[in-house]
Design a protein around this motif. Structure first.
Motif, short mmCIF file in Angstrom:
data_model
loop_
_atom_site.label_atom_id
_atom_site.label_comp_id
_atom_site.label_asym_id
_atom_site.label_seq_id
_atom_site.Cartn_x
_atom_site.Cartn_y
_atom_site.Cartn_z
N ASN A 129 0.87 -1.17 0.00
CA ASN A 129 0.00 0.00 0.00
C ASN A 129 0.91 1.22 0.00
O ASN A 129 1.66 1.42 0.93
CB ASN A 129 -0.88 -0.02 1.26
N ALA A 161 0.79 5.28 -0.45
CA ALA A 161 -0.02 6.49 -0.57
C ALA A 161 0.44 7.35 -1.74
O ALA A 161 -0.33 8.15 -2.26
CB ALA A 161 0.07 7.30 0.73
N ARG A 163 -3.01 8.84 -2.10
CA ARG A 163 -3.28 9.62 -0.90
C ARG A 163 -4.39 10.64 -1.14
O ARG A 163 -5.18 10.92 -0.23
CB ARG A 163 -2.01 10.30 -0.39
N ARG A 180 -11.30 13.94 12.88
CA ARG A 180 -9.94 13.41 12.72
C ARG A 180 -9.85 12.53 11.46
O ARG A 180 -8.90 12.64 10.69
CB ARG A 180 -9.63 12.58 13.96
N SER A 203 -4.23 18.66 3.75
CA SER A 203 -2.83 18.46 3.38
C SER A 203 -2.54 16.98 3.14
O SER A 203 -1.57 16.62 2.48
CB SER A 203 -1.91 19.01 4.46
N ARG A 204 -3.39 16.09 3.66
CA ARG A 204 -3.21 14.65 3.44
C ARG A 204 -3.24 14.28 1.97
O ARG A 204 -2.76 13.22 1.59
CB ARG A 204 -4.32 13.88 4.15
N TYR A 209 5.92 20.11 -2.07
CA TYR A 209 5.75 19.85 -0.64
C TYR A 209 6.35 20.97 0.20
O TYR A 209 7.24 21.69 -0.25
CB TYR A 209 6.38 18.48 -0.30
N ALA A 255 -3.21 -6.93 4.32
CA ALA A 255 -2.95 -5.77 5.16
C ALA A 255 -1.46 -5.47 5.26
O ALA A 255 -0.62 -6.37 5.27
CB ALA A 255 -3.54 -5.98 6.55
N THR A 256 -1.14 -4.19 5.35
CA THR A 256 0.22 -3.71 5.53
C THR A 256 0.73 -4.07 6.91
O THR A 256 -0.02 -3.92 7.88
CB THR A 256 0.22 -2.17 5.36
N PRO A 257 1.99 -4.49 7.09
CA PRO A 257 2.99 -4.73 6.05
C PRO A 257 2.96 -6.17 5.58
O PRO A 257 2.49 -7.07 6.27
CB PRO A 257 4.29 -4.45 6.81
N ASN A 306 3.02 1.67 9.66
CA ASN A 306 1.64 1.28 9.93
C ASN A 306 1.57 -0.23 9.82
O ASN A 306 1.83 -0.78 8.77
CB ASN A 306 0.72 1.93 8.89
N ASN A 307 1.28 -0.87 10.92
CA ASN A 307 1.25 -2.33 10.93
C ASN A 307 -0.10 -2.79 11.47
O ASN A 307 -0.41 -2.59 12.64
CB ASN A 307 2.39 -2.87 11.80
N ALA A 308 -0.88 -3.40 10.60
CA ALA A 308 -2.22 -3.87 10.99
C ALA A 308 -2.14 -4.92 12.09
O ALA A 308 -3.11 -5.12 12.82
CB ALA A 308 -2.93 -4.46 9.76
N ARG A 341 -5.63 -4.02 13.27
CA ARG A 341 -6.56 -4.39 12.21
C ARG A 341 -7.98 -4.53 12.74
O ARG A 341 -8.95 -4.22 12.04
CB ARG A 341 -6.11 -5.65 11.48
N MET A 383 -14.18 0.22 13.65
CA MET A 383 -14.53 1.63 13.50
C MET A 383 -15.06 1.88 12.08
O MET A 383 -16.08 2.55 11.91
CB MET A 383 -13.27 2.46 13.78
N TYR A 384 -14.38 1.35 11.09
CA TYR A 384 -14.82 1.55 9.71
C TYR A 384 -16.17 0.87 9.49
O TYR A 384 -17.04 1.39 8.79
CB TYR A 384 -13.79 0.99 8.72
N ARG A 412 -7.25 8.24 17.34
CA ARG A 412 -5.92 8.75 17.05
C ARG A 412 -5.03 7.63 16.50
O ARG A 412 -4.30 7.81 15.53
CB ARG A 412 -5.26 9.35 18.30
N ILE A 435 -5.75 4.81 14.92
CA ILE A 435 -6.00 4.23 13.60
C ILE A 435 -5.92 5.26 12.48
O ILE A 435 -6.03 4.90 11.31
CB ILE A 435 -7.34 3.46 13.54
N THR A 436 -5.70 6.52 12.82
CA THR A 436 -5.49 7.54 11.78
C THR A 436 -4.07 8.09 11.83
O THR A 436 -3.77 9.11 11.22
CB THR A 436 -6.48 8.72 11.95
N PHE A 486 -2.22 9.06 8.59
CA PHE A 486 -3.00 9.76 7.56
C PHE A 486 -2.29 11.02 7.05
O PHE A 486 -2.59 11.49 5.96
CB PHE A 486 -4.39 10.14 8.10
N GLY A 487 -1.40 11.58 7.84
CA GLY A 487 -0.76 12.83 7.46
C GLY A 487 0.16 12.67 6.25
O GLY A 487 0.67 11.58 5.98
N TYR A 488 0.39 13.76 5.55
CA TYR A 488 1.24 13.68 4.35
C TYR A 488 2.67 13.33 4.69
O TYR A 488 3.42 12.86 3.84
CB TYR A 488 1.18 15.00 3.56
N ALA A 500 2.48 9.03 5.89
CA ALA A 500 1.79 8.01 5.10
C ALA A 500 2.73 6.86 4.71
O ALA A 500 3.92 7.07 4.46
CB ALA A 500 1.18 8.64 3.85
N THR A 501 2.17 5.68 4.66
CA THR A 501 2.88 4.48 4.23
C THR A 501 3.20 4.55 2.76
O THR A 501 2.34 4.95 1.99
CB THR A 501 1.99 3.25 4.51
#
Lengths: 514, 514
Positions: free
Chosen positions: A151, A153, A167, A208, A222-223, A229, A265-267, B151-153, B167, B173-174, B254, B256-257, B260-262, B265-266
Motif C-alpha cells: 500500500n 499512498a 493519498r 480526525r 494536506s493529506r 511539498y 494488510a500492511t505490512p 503502519n502495521n495492521a 486491524r 470503526m470503519y 488517534r 487508527i489515523t 494519515f498525514g502527508y 503516510a505508508t
C-alpha cells in the motif's frame, strides 16, 4: 487471494462452535502464543528410535512448495523421500525469473529472459502476510526477508481515465464520508441509534478521520499531498478536491480499500533476492539428490503393502505416496484411487492468472514519481502495476505491468508474448506517459494456465464441500497436498499448511502401524 | 512531525496564489517532474572558472545535517569550508547509538550503551517520507535505503486499558461508521445532498469500506483477524466486535489515523544499518579534515569584509559564515547581528523530545506476536512502541519503548535513566506482559532537551511570522540554516532544504560580488 469472503467468515463462525469458545478463553485478541503454528509437531528421529520402529519410503509427486515441504518435514525423522517433478526444476509456481532463463508455454514460442544482473521477476507468488507459515519457514531455514510494500499512498489510482495519487483519492473519499455522516448526525438522523456521548465521540472521530473543518465540512486536506511539498516555503497545494458527486463518480473504492483484507494488510514481506530463495533453501535441506526432474507421472497405484508410481520408461515403489499436483492435472493421471476421488479431483476449477515483468534501465518511478514500492490500482485490464520493494535507487529495476486473473488473464494469455507486452504498455502509458514504452529494456510474461504441468494460476472450489474434505484424507496409501486443499488458495502458506496436514497424518499412521 | 495542520494548509492556499496557479497548470496531480527538487542548482566549479571569479572561505557553525549539507553543496564548487562542531562528533540530532557509545546529558550520569553486535538505536530521526529531500541525498550519496514500516495492521492499539490488534480496531470503526452512514442514507437524511446516483455509489462504497452485510449492517469481518488464521480448516474468528457504543468509547481514533498525514503516510524509509549512514556519507564527501569537533563557539562578528568566529582559545576568520545551531542555543552566543535577529532567535520555543531503546535477546514481538516492524499506539505516557523494520528474524533486536514529546517527554527526561526504564517497562508490560521486563538485555534513553549543545528535540514557532522569514535571509555575512527555518521542523529534510536555501543565496552573492 481473498479466499474468504465476509460471508465465508460468518459461516465459519457458526462452524467453528466449540473450538472458537475454547480459543476465545485463551484470549480473544489473537494473543494466544504460536497462534499460527497450531498443533503441528514435526516428525523427529526419536519418534522411531524410541519406539523401535523404522521410518518409511515416501514418493512425492510434484516438487512445488507442498512437495518440498512434505519432504523437508518427513526428512527430519529420517524418512526416505523421493520427489518426482515433471518440470525442469523444483518450485512449481514459486518461480523467480532472471536473465538467461527460458519460459515455455504449452503452445507458442518460448521466451528468453534478458534481464540485467541483479534484476528478477517473481512470476508466481510475490508477497507474504506476517501471520503466514511462510514466515516461519523463512525463519527456520534462515532466509532473510524484507518488507514488501503493499500500500503506497504516493502511488496512483487510475479510474475512469483519470490518475490521482492514492493519498488524494483516500483523503477525498474519507473527507466526504466523514462530512456526510457528521451532517446526518447533527441533523438528528441517528438520534435513535446514538446517545449524546456516542454523538460527541463520533463527531470527534469524524473530524480526525476526514480532516474536517470547524463546521464539519470537507474542503481539502494536506493529506492529499502537494504540487510542491512544504520546505522553506509553505508548500503549494493541489487544486481543491472535486465535488462529492465527482469523487463518488470516480469509483476509487476498490483501489483505496485494496489492502483491507486480512491477507493483504500492511505490512507484507518477501525474501531478499527473490521468492525462489524458499525453493533453494528447501531443496538444500531436502537434499537435491532426492529430486528427480523431468519425470511426468503416468500412473499411481495404491496396493495392500505399497504404492507404485510409474512414468514413461520408469517406476518407483514406496510405502506411501504424497501427490501434490494441481487437482485438474492429477485428474488426468490414471490411478486406482476410486471414483469418489476422481470426482473430487474434478471439482475445483482451474483459474487463469498472468503477470508481465517490465525491465527498465532507469527507475523513473522512484526518480520522477517518488514511488518506492507499492501498487498503482487501475480499472484497466492490467488491474495493477507493482513497483519493486527492494534495491531502491538501483540503476535497473523491474515493475509488474499487469497482474490479472480469471477473464482478464485469459485475455492476456491468449495473446503472443509480443502482443501482451504491446497491450500492457498501451495501458501503462495512460498512467506513466511515453517513458513507459520508450525506456523499456526487456520484458517477459507468464500465463500460468499455459504453463506445462501446472495449467492454472490456482484452483477455485465452487464450495468447500465433501470433495474438499475427502481429499484432505488419504486414499489407500496416497495422500494429497497443495494450497488447493486449504482455505489459503494461491498462497504458498496454503501449500505449507497442507503439507503439514499430510505429514501429520502419514507420520501418525507409520508410528501406529504394526 | 505534523508541522502543517489543515488550517495551516488553507492559509497556504491563499498565500500561494499565483505560483499555485502556475503549478496547477503543470498538472494538478503532483505529476510535475522533479517536484521536490524545485529550482535548486548545486554550485559547480564552472561557476567560478567560467566567470573568472574565486570561491570563498566559509565557516559553518554546527556540523549537524544542515551544516554538513551546506559544506557538501558548497564543496561541489570548491568553497573552502570549515565546520566548527561543539560536540564530539558530527551529526547533531542524527544520532545512532551502538554498543560502546556513551550518552551524556547536561546533568546526571552518562549512560554506557551495551547493545550487542549489529544492534542499533536511532535516537534522533528514524524515518523518511518518499517525497523528502533526504531520499535524494541518499540516492546521490549511495546510501542504501529500506522500507520503514509506519503502519502495521498486526501491531496493537492500547486504549482505556484494553489491547486489540490495529486491524481489529480499524475494521470495527470503519464497519460502524459505514453502517451508520448507510442507515442515514437509506432513511433519506441526506436526500438534499445526494442524487440517486450518488446514493447508489455511496452505498456500494460503504459496503466495501465497512465490509457490511446485505442489509448494510456491520457484525464483524475477517479483516479483524482471527484467533487461528485460515489454513486446512476455515480459521477461528475472534469474538464478535463490541457494540457501537463500546467501540466509540474505546477511543482508538488517534491510533487508527496515525499515518494519515502527508508526512506519515505508508511507506516510509530508513538507511540500511542506521540513520547515521547519512552523517558518515556527508562527512566523507565533505572531507573529515574540514570538521573541528569540541569547538564551542562563543562569539560571531560580521564585519565589512569578513566574519570572525571565536571560541575559548581560538578564532577563525572567513568570508562568510553559516550558523546552523538551534535558535535557542544560538541566542546564547554573543554576536553583532542586531536586536531584530536576537529577538527573532528567541521566538521559537524549544520542545522536549525523548526516546528509549530496549534491547532484547529474542525478537518475541516477531516470534510470539507476529509483529514485523510498525508501531503500537497507546494512550499511555509512552505514546508509541516502535518495532524494528530491519534484520527481521535476527537473534537480538531493539524496540523503542517510548517516543514522547512536549510534556510527556519532560516527564521522562526529568527522571534518572534507571527510572525512565522502570516506567517504560511498567507501561509496556500492560501490552506485552512479563517478558517485556524479564527478557530485556539492556537499554539507553535520550532526552534531547538535556543534550549538551542541542537542548531540545526541535523548536516550535508560535507563528511562521516575520521572525521566521527574517532569519531565512542573511544578516551581514552570516547566514542561518536548520530545520527550524522551514515548514519541515524536526525532519532532516528540513535541515537539507534550509541548507540549500542558504547555499543558493550565498553562492549567488559570491558570484555577483565585485
Amino acid at each position: 487471494m481473498n479466499a474468504l469472503t465476509r460471508r465465508g467468515l460468518l459461516v465459519g463462525i457458526g462452524a467453528a462452535g466449540g473450538a472458537g469458545a475454547m480459543y476465545a478463553a485463551m484470549g480473544a485478541l489473537g494473543l494466544a502464543p504460536a497462534e499460527q503454528a497450531g498443533a503441528f509437531t514435526p516428525p523427529a528421529p526419536g519418534d522411531f528410535t524410541l519406539r523401535g520402529r523404522a521410518s518409511a519410503r515416501v514418493v512425492i509427486v510434484g516438487a512445488g512448495i507442498a512437495g518440498l515441504t512434505v519432504a523437508y518435514e518427513l526428512g527430519k525423522a529420517g524418512y526416505d523421500c523421493t520427489l518426482l517433478e515433471a518440470g525442469e526444476r523444483a518450485g512449481g509456481r514459486n518461480l523467480t525469473l532472471r536473465g538467461g532463463d527460458r519460459v515455455s508455454e504449452t503452445s507458442g514460442p518460448a521466451q528468453e529472459v534478458r534481464f540485467g544482473e541483479g534484476v528478477y521477476f517473481n512470476a508466481g507468488p510475490g508477497r507474504i502476510a506476517p501471520w503466514m507459515l511462510t514466515m516461519d519457514y523463512c525463519r527456520e531455514l534462515g532466509i532473510p526477508v524484507e518488507t514488501f510494500v503493499n500500500n503506497n499512498a504516493h502511488a496512483y489510482v487510475h479510474t475512469k481515465g483519470r490518475t490521482v495519487r492514492a493519498r488524494a483519492a483516500r483523503a477525498d473519499m474519507y473527507g466526504y464520508i466523514a462530512e456526510l455522516l457528521a451532517k446526518a448526525t447533527n441533523v438528528g438522523a441517528l438520534n435513535r441509534t446514538l446517545t449524546k456521548d456516542d454523538k460527541e465521540r463520533l463527531l470527534e472521530f469524524l473530524r480526525r478521520f476526514g480532516d474536517l473543518g470547524p463546521a464539519y465540512e470537507y474542503d481539502g486536506s494536506s493529506r492529499r499531498g502537494f504540487v510542491k511539498y512544504p520546505a522553506v516555503t509553505r508548500g503549494i497545494p493541489l487544486d481543491p478536491p472535486g465535488a462529492l458527486h465527482q469523487i463518488l463518480a470516480a469509483a476509487t473504492g476498490r483501489a483505496i480499500t485494496n489492502d483491507f483484507g486480512y491477507d493483504q494488510a500492511t505490512p507484507m514481506f518477501q525474501p531478499v533476492g527473490g521468492m525462489d530463495a524458499i525453493v533453494r533453501a528447501l531443496t538444500a535441506a531436502v537434499g537435491p539428490g532426492r529430486i528427480r526432474t523431468g519425470v511426468q507421472v503416468t500412473g499411481i497405484t495404491t496396493r495392500q503393502n505399497d504404492v507404485e508410481v510409474t512414468w514413461s520408461g520408469g517406476a518407483h515403489t514406496a510405502d506411501y505416496c504424497v501427490v501434490t499436483l494441481p487437482p485438474h492435472v492429477l485428474a488426468t493421471v490414471p490411478h486406482n484411487l476410486g471414483a469418489a476421488v476422481q470426482a473430487a479431483l474434478k471439482t475445483p476449477v482451474p483459474v487463469a492468472a498472468g503477470k508481465i515483468g517490465l525491465e527498465y534501465g532507469r527507475r523513473w518511478w522512484e526518480i520522477d514519481d517518488r514511488i518506492y514500492g507499492g501498487i498503482t490500482e487501475t480499472d484497466l485490464d492490467i488491474t495493477h502495476i507493482w513497483y519493486p520493494s527492494h534495491d531502491y535507487h538501483a540503476r535497473r529495476g523491474l515493475i509488474v505491468g499487469y497482474y490479472a486473473s480469471e477473464g482478464q488473464a485469459e485475455l492476456y494469455g491468449a495473446l503472443t508474448p509480443e502482443d501482451r507486452l504491446r497491450r500492457a504498455l498501451t495501458q501503462g502509458k495512460k498512467i506513466h506517459g511515453e517513458k513507459y514504452r520508450s525506456e523499456l529494456l526487456s520484458s517477459v510474461s507468464i500465463a500460468w494456465e499455459r504453463r506445462p504441468h501446472i495449467r492454472g494460476g490456482w484452483a477455485r472450489w465452487p464450495a468447500f464441500d465433501s470433495s474438499f474434505t475427502l481429499l484432505q484424507r488419504p486414499s489407500g496409501r496416497v495422500y494429497f497436498a497443495g494450497d488447493w486443499l486449504t482455505y489459503l488458495i494461491a498462497w504458498q502458506a496454503g501449500a505449507m499448511e497442507s503439507a503439514r496436514n499430510a505429514v501429520t497424518q502419514l507420520h501418525q499412521r507409520v508410528l501406529q502401524s504394526p
